[in-house]
Design an enzyme around this catalytic site. Structure first.
Site, PDB file in Angstrom:
ATOM      1  N   CYS A 108       0.865  -1.179   0.000  1.00 56.09           N
ATOM      2  CA  CYS A 108       0.000   0.000   0.000  1.00 56.09           C
ATOM      3  C   CYS A 108       0.906   1.234   0.000  1.00 56.09           C
ATOM      4  O   CYS A 108       2.069   1.144  -0.391  1.00 56.09           O
ATOM      5  CB  CYS A 108      -0.984  -0.015   1.176  1.00 56.09           C
ATOM      6  SG  CYS A 108      -0.276   0.179   2.821  1.00 56.09           S
TER       7      CYS A 108
ATOM      8  N   ASN B 190       2.421   1.483   4.377  1.00 54.47           N
ATOM      9  CA  ASN B 190       2.644   0.218   5.074  1.00 54.47           C
ATOM     10  C   ASN B 190       2.336   0.301   6.567  1.00 54.47           C
ATOM     11  O   ASN B 190       3.010  -0.293   7.391  1.00 54.47           O
ATOM     12  CB  ASN B 190       4.063  -0.292   4.821  1.00 54.47           C
ATOM     13  CG  ASN B 190       4.276  -1.738   5.249  1.00 54.47           C
ATOM     14  OD1 ASN B 190       5.306  -2.061   5.819  1.00 54.47           O
ATOM     15  ND2 ASN B 190       3.333  -2.617   4.987  1.00 54.47           N
TER      16      ASN B 190
ATOM     17  N   CYS C 131      -1.437   0.633   7.411  1.00 48.38           N
ATOM     18  CA  CYS C 131      -2.868   0.295   7.545  1.00 48.38           C
ATOM     19  C   CYS C 131      -3.244  -0.934   6.726  1.00 48.38           C
ATOM     20  O   CYS C 131      -3.315  -2.036   7.246  1.00 48.38           O
ATOM     21  CB  CYS C 131      -3.763   1.460   7.116  1.00 48.38           C
ATOM     22  SG  CYS C 131      -3.658   2.927   8.145  1.00 48.38           S
ATOM     23  N   ARG C 132      -3.483  -0.732   5.433  1.00 52.86           N
ATOM     24  CA  ARG C 132      -4.052  -1.794   4.598  1.00 52.86           C
ATOM     25  C   ARG C 132      -3.120  -2.972   4.382  1.00 52.86           C
ATOM     26  O   ARG C 132      -3.503  -4.125   4.610  1.00 52.86           O
ATOM     27  CB  ARG C 132      -4.466  -1.220   3.236  1.00 52.86           C
ATOM     28  CG  ARG C 132      -5.578  -0.209   3.336  1.00 52.86           C
ATOM     29  CD  ARG C 132      -5.807   0.482   2.019  1.00 52.86           C
ATOM     30  NE  ARG C 132      -4.664   1.334   1.694  1.00 52.86           N
ATOM     31  CZ  ARG C 132      -4.498   1.939   0.531  1.00 52.86           C
ATOM     32  NH1 ARG C 132      -5.373   1.773  -0.440  1.00 52.86           N
ATOM     33  NH2 ARG C 132      -3.453   2.713   0.316  1.00 52.86           N
ATOM     34  N   SER C 133      -1.909  -2.713   3.904  1.00 55.32           N
ATOM     35  CA  SER C 133      -1.031  -3.855   3.603  1.00 55.32           C
ATOM     36  C   SER C 133      -0.611  -4.626   4.846  1.00 55.32           C
ATOM     37  O   SER C 133      -0.557  -5.856   4.797  1.00 55.32           O
ATOM     38  CB  SER C 133       0.176  -3.432   2.755  1.00 55.32           C
ATOM     39  OG  SER C 133       0.985  -2.494   3.412  1.00 55.32           O
TER      40      SER C 133
ATOM     41  N   ASP D 157      -8.395   3.370   1.503  1.00 49.93           N
ATOM     42  CA  ASP D 157      -7.455   3.724   2.560  1.00 49.93           C
ATOM     43  C   ASP D 157      -8.243   4.275   3.752  1.00 49.93           C
ATOM     44  O   ASP D 157      -8.862   5.324   3.650  1.00 49.93           O
ATOM     45  CB  ASP D 157      -6.470   4.767   2.050  1.00 49.93           C
ATOM     46  CG  ASP D 157      -5.316   5.007   2.997  1.00 49.93           C
ATOM     47  OD1 ASP D 157      -5.403   4.609   4.189  1.00 49.93           O
ATOM     48  OD2 ASP D 157      -4.318   5.609   2.564  1.00 49.93           O
TER      49      ASP D 157
END
Length: 170
Positions: free
Chosen positions: A20, A23, A25-27, A137
């Site tokens: 993401c 690095n 939150c999402r990934s 995001d």
């Protein structure tokens, strides 16, 4: 119909990276969930999952506290994550590189500049049984955004692990 995983570069082994922007939150959420699902499937001795960001401003930081709290509440271990930045050579070392949104995918394609073939560089939601598109995001939003992302990640992780069972053991 979800996408098919590319064949492993090394038979019986599979390396996945999830990417993401920062690095945090999402990934890392996808990293933690995928690693848990891989372990639950008994594939953790053959499958490696890592995450990174296209940007460098969070390198060394822990996961966003909201993402970590949600994962912890759901029984995952979010404590070990430290943000890192993806590097061009790193892209060629993985069997599958999954971008969390179209902007991340474009950044990865520019970074790869021909190093990674299109089959190995994909959008994370290409494997989502509920449809393709971006993983939003949640950074600037509230808790609901993190719950939405976790739901996407969990169902997509289940599809990816089902594919891994076929390509790693098959």
């Amino acid at each position: 119909m979800t996408a098919t995983l590319p064949a492993p570069r090394t038979p019986g082994r599979y390396r996945i990276s999830v990417v993401c922007l920062g690095n945090i939150c999402r990934s890392p959420m996808a990293d933690v969930v995928l690693n848990a699902r891989v372990a639950d499937a008994g594939l953790d001795d053959r499958v490696t999952v890592v995450s990174a960001g296209t940007g460098d401003w969070h390198v060394g930081d822990a996961m966003d506290h909201r993402a970590a709290a949600l994962l912890t509440d759901r029984g995952y271990d979010a404590s070990r994550h430290r943000a890192q930045q993806v590097l061009a050579h790193w892209l060629d070392e993985h069997d599958l590189v999954l971008a969390m949104d179209a902007a991340n995918l474009a950044d990865l394609r520019a970074l790869a500049s021909g190093v990674v073939d299109g089959e190995r560089l994909r959008a994370f939601r290409d494997f989502d049984p509920e449809g393709a598109g971006d993983v939003p995001d949640p950074y600037y939003g509230g808790d609901a955004g993190f719950r939405t992302v976790l739901a996407m990640v969990e169902r997509t992780a289940d599809e990816i692990v089902a594919g891994l069972e076929r390509v790693v053991t098959g």
